[in-house]
Design a protein around this motif. Sequence first.
Motif, PDB file in Angstrom:
ATOM      1  N   MET A 127      10.051 -21.153  -3.986  1.00 53.45           N
ATOM      2  CA  MET A 127       9.485 -22.257  -4.705  1.00 53.45           C
ATOM      3  C   MET A 127      10.590 -22.856  -5.562  1.00 53.45           C
ATOM      4  O   MET A 127      11.380 -22.146  -6.160  1.00 53.45           O
ATOM      5  CB  MET A 127       8.340 -21.735  -5.570  1.00 53.45           C
ATOM      6  N   THR A 128      10.642 -24.168  -5.620  1.00 46.72           N
ATOM      7  CA  THR A 128      11.633 -24.884  -6.412  1.00 46.72           C
ATOM      8  C   THR A 128      10.909 -25.734  -7.434  1.00 46.72           C
ATOM      9  O   THR A 128       9.912 -26.366  -7.117  1.00 46.72           O
ATOM     10  CB  THR A 128      12.500 -25.785  -5.523  1.00 46.72           C
ATOM     11  N   LEU A 129      11.409 -25.754  -8.652  1.00 42.27           N
ATOM     12  CA  LEU A 129      10.805 -26.518  -9.734  1.00 42.27           C
ATOM     13  C   LEU A 129      11.766 -27.591 -10.186  1.00 42.27           C
ATOM     14  O   LEU A 129      12.917 -27.304 -10.487  1.00 42.27           O
ATOM     15  CB  LEU A 129      10.487 -25.591 -10.914  1.00 42.27           C
ATOM     16  N   PHE A 130      11.302 -28.825 -10.220  1.00 45.86           N
ATOM     17  CA  PHE A 130      12.099 -29.931 -10.739  1.00 45.86           C
ATOM     18  C   PHE A 130      11.429 -30.428 -12.002  1.00 45.86           C
ATOM     19  O   PHE A 130      10.251 -30.745 -12.003  1.00 45.86           O
ATOM     20  CB  PHE A 130      12.166 -31.082  -9.729  1.00 45.86           C
ATOM     21  N   LEU A 131      12.180 -30.508 -13.100  1.00 48.34           N
ATOM     22  CA  LEU A 131      11.647 -31.046 -14.351  1.00 48.34           C
ATOM     23  C   LEU A 131      12.151 -32.461 -14.537  1.00 48.34           C
ATOM     24  O   LEU A 131      13.332 -32.733 -14.364  1.00 48.34           O
ATOM     25  CB  LEU A 131      12.091 -30.190 -15.541  1.00 48.34           C
ATOM     26  N   LEU A 132      11.262 -33.339 -14.931  1.00 49.20           N
ATOM     27  CA  LEU A 132      11.605 -34.729 -15.162  1.00 49.20           C
ATOM     28  C   LEU A 132      11.295 -35.100 -16.609  1.00 49.20           C
ATOM     29  O   LEU A 132      10.261 -34.730 -17.123  1.00 49.20           O
ATOM     30  CB  LEU A 132      10.780 -35.641 -14.239  1.00 49.20           C
ATOM     31  N   ARG A 190      -0.153 -18.754  -4.794  1.00 56.10           N
ATOM     32  CA  ARG A 190      -0.572 -17.666  -3.898  1.00 56.10           C
ATOM     33  C   ARG A 190       0.458 -17.324  -2.844  1.00 56.10           C
ATOM     34  O   ARG A 190       0.679 -16.185  -2.519  1.00 56.10           O
ATOM     35  CB  ARG A 190      -1.880 -18.019  -3.222  1.00 56.10           C
ATOM     36  N   ARG A 191       1.096 -18.331  -2.283  1.00 59.33           N
ATOM     37  CA  ARG A 191       2.011 -18.067  -1.169  1.00 59.33           C
ATOM     38  C   ARG A 191       3.450 -17.824  -1.596  1.00 59.33           C
ATOM     39  O   ARG A 191       4.310 -17.554  -0.771  1.00 59.33           O
ATOM     40  CB  ARG A 191       1.960 -19.199  -0.147  1.00 59.33           C
ATOM     41  N   CYS A 192       3.737 -17.923  -2.894  1.00 58.12           N
ATOM     42  CA  CYS A 192       5.110 -17.779  -3.392  1.00 58.12           C
ATOM     43  C   CYS A 192       5.167 -16.718  -4.483  1.00 58.12           C
ATOM     44  O   CYS A 192       4.164 -16.395  -5.093  1.00 58.12           O
ATOM     45  CB  CYS A 192       5.600 -19.102  -3.986  1.00 58.12           C
ATOM     46  N   SER A 193       6.353 -16.239  -4.743  1.00 62.81           N
ATOM     47  CA  SER A 193       6.520 -15.319  -5.858  1.00 62.81           C
ATOM     48  C   SER A 193       6.572 -16.115  -7.162  1.00 62.81           C
ATOM     49  O   SER A 193       6.801 -17.317  -7.165  1.00 62.81           O
ATOM     50  CB  SER A 193       7.803 -14.503  -5.682  1.00 62.81           C
ATOM     51  N   SER A 194       6.369 -15.443  -8.265  1.00 63.05           N
ATOM     52  CA  SER A 194       6.394 -16.076  -9.581  1.00 63.05           C
ATOM     53  C   SER A 194       7.824 -16.436  -9.967  1.00 63.05           C
ATOM     54  O   SER A 194       8.763 -15.693  -9.660  1.00 63.05           O
ATOM     55  CB  SER A 194       5.814 -15.103 -10.611  1.00 63.05           C
ATOM     56  N   HIS A 195       7.993 -17.583 -10.600  1.00 60.34           N
ATOM     57  CA  HIS A 195       9.316 -18.027 -11.043  1.00 60.34           C
ATOM     58  C   HIS A 195       9.248 -18.448 -12.493  1.00 60.34           C
ATOM     59  O   HIS A 195       8.246 -18.979 -12.952  1.00 60.34           O
ATOM     60  CB  HIS A 195       9.801 -19.214 -10.212  1.00 60.34           C
ATOM     61  N   ARG A 196      10.336 -18.228 -13.203  1.00 60.34           N
ATOM     62  CA  ARG A 196      10.474 -18.707 -14.579  1.00 60.34           C
ATOM     63  C   ARG A 196      11.577 -19.734 -14.625  1.00 60.34           C
ATOM     64  O   ARG A 196      12.590 -19.612 -13.937  1.00 60.34           O
ATOM     65  CB  ARG A 196      10.812 -17.551 -15.529  1.00 60.34           C
ATOM     66  N   CYS A 197      11.384 -20.731 -15.452  1.00 56.88           N
ATOM     67  CA  CYS A 197      12.370 -21.803 -15.568  1.00 56.88           C
ATOM     68  C   CYS A 197      12.677 -22.021 -17.031  1.00 56.88           C
ATOM     69  O   CYS A 197      11.793 -22.252 -17.837  1.00 56.88           O
ATOM     70  CB  CYS A 197      11.805 -23.081 -14.951  1.00 56.88           C
ATOM     71  N   ARG A 198      13.967 -21.917 -17.373  1.00 58.68           N
ATOM     72  CA  ARG A 198      14.402 -22.207 -18.729  1.00 58.68           C
ATOM     73  C   ARG A 198      14.635 -23.692 -18.863  1.00 58.68           C
ATOM     74  O   ARG A 198      15.104 -24.350 -17.957  1.00 58.68           O
ATOM     75  CB  ARG A 198      15.692 -21.474 -19.065  1.00 58.68           C
ATOM     76  N   MET A 199      14.307 -24.215 -20.026  1.00 61.41           N
ATOM     77  CA  MET A 199      14.473 -25.641 -20.281  1.00 61.41           C
ATOM     78  C   MET A 199      15.473 -25.858 -21.404  1.00 61.41           C
ATOM     79  O   MET A 199      15.648 -25.006 -22.264  1.00 61.41           O
ATOM     80  CB  MET A 199      13.140 -26.256 -20.687  1.00 61.41           C
ATOM     81  N   GLY A 200      16.094 -27.005 -21.398  1.00 58.68           N
ATOM     82  CA  GLY A 200      17.009 -27.393 -22.452  1.00 58.68           C
ATOM     83  C   GLY A 200      17.197 -28.893 -22.404  1.00 58.68           C
ATOM     84  O   GLY A 200      16.651 -29.572 -21.537  1.00 58.68           O
ATOM     85  N   ALA A 201      17.942 -29.411 -23.309  1.00 60.65           N
ATOM     86  CA  ALA A 201      18.175 -30.854 -23.350  1.00 60.65           C
ATOM     87  C   ALA A 201      18.777 -31.327 -22.034  1.00 60.65           C
ATOM     88  O   ALA A 201      19.746 -30.762 -21.550  1.00 60.65           O
ATOM     89  CB  ALA A 201      19.104 -31.212 -24.516  1.00 60.65           C
ATOM     90  N   GLY A 202      18.159 -32.320 -21.436  1.00 66.09           N
ATOM     91  CA  GLY A 202      18.678 -32.908 -20.213  1.00 66.09           C
ATOM     92  C   GLY A 202      18.445 -32.106 -18.956  1.00 66.09           C
ATOM     93  O   GLY A 202      18.972 -32.415 -17.920  1.00 66.09           O
ATOM     94  N   LYS A 203      17.645 -31.048 -19.013  1.00 67.98           N
ATOM     95  CA  LYS A 203      17.380 -30.216 -17.820  1.00 67.98           C
ATOM     96  C   LYS A 203      15.965 -30.427 -17.350  1.00 67.98           C
ATOM     97  O   LYS A 203      15.094 -30.738 -18.067  1.00 67.98           O
ATOM     98  CB  LYS A 203      17.602 -28.748 -18.147  1.00 67.98           C
TER      99      LYS A 203
END
Length: 91
Positions: free
Chosen positions: A1-6, A78-91
């Motif tokens: 799973m891929t997470l994109f933050l906007l 359900r179909r993917c493993s759990s992911h954590r995403c760190r956030m910061g300025a501009g990310k």
Amino acid sequence: MTLFLLNPAYAAQTTRTIKGIIVAAEDKEPVIGATVAVSQTQLKKSGTTKPVGTVTDIDGNFELTIPAGVDQIECRCRRCSSHRCRMGAGK
């Protein structure tokens, strides 16, 4: 799973709104119904205990208003493993 933050709108505020899209790493297809939430550890760090979370829509999009001080969110489905995403300025 891929997470994109906007547009994380990272500023000295009491809350901030983050938007993003979750897609499957294998085929880049949107992940429908994935849970995006702030962990209890992160909530305690920010000084609140009120649960914060949402679910992705049919296109994998989400919008979440999080307390100041939270720098990490978790994504689960359900179909993917759990992911954590760190956030910061501009990310």
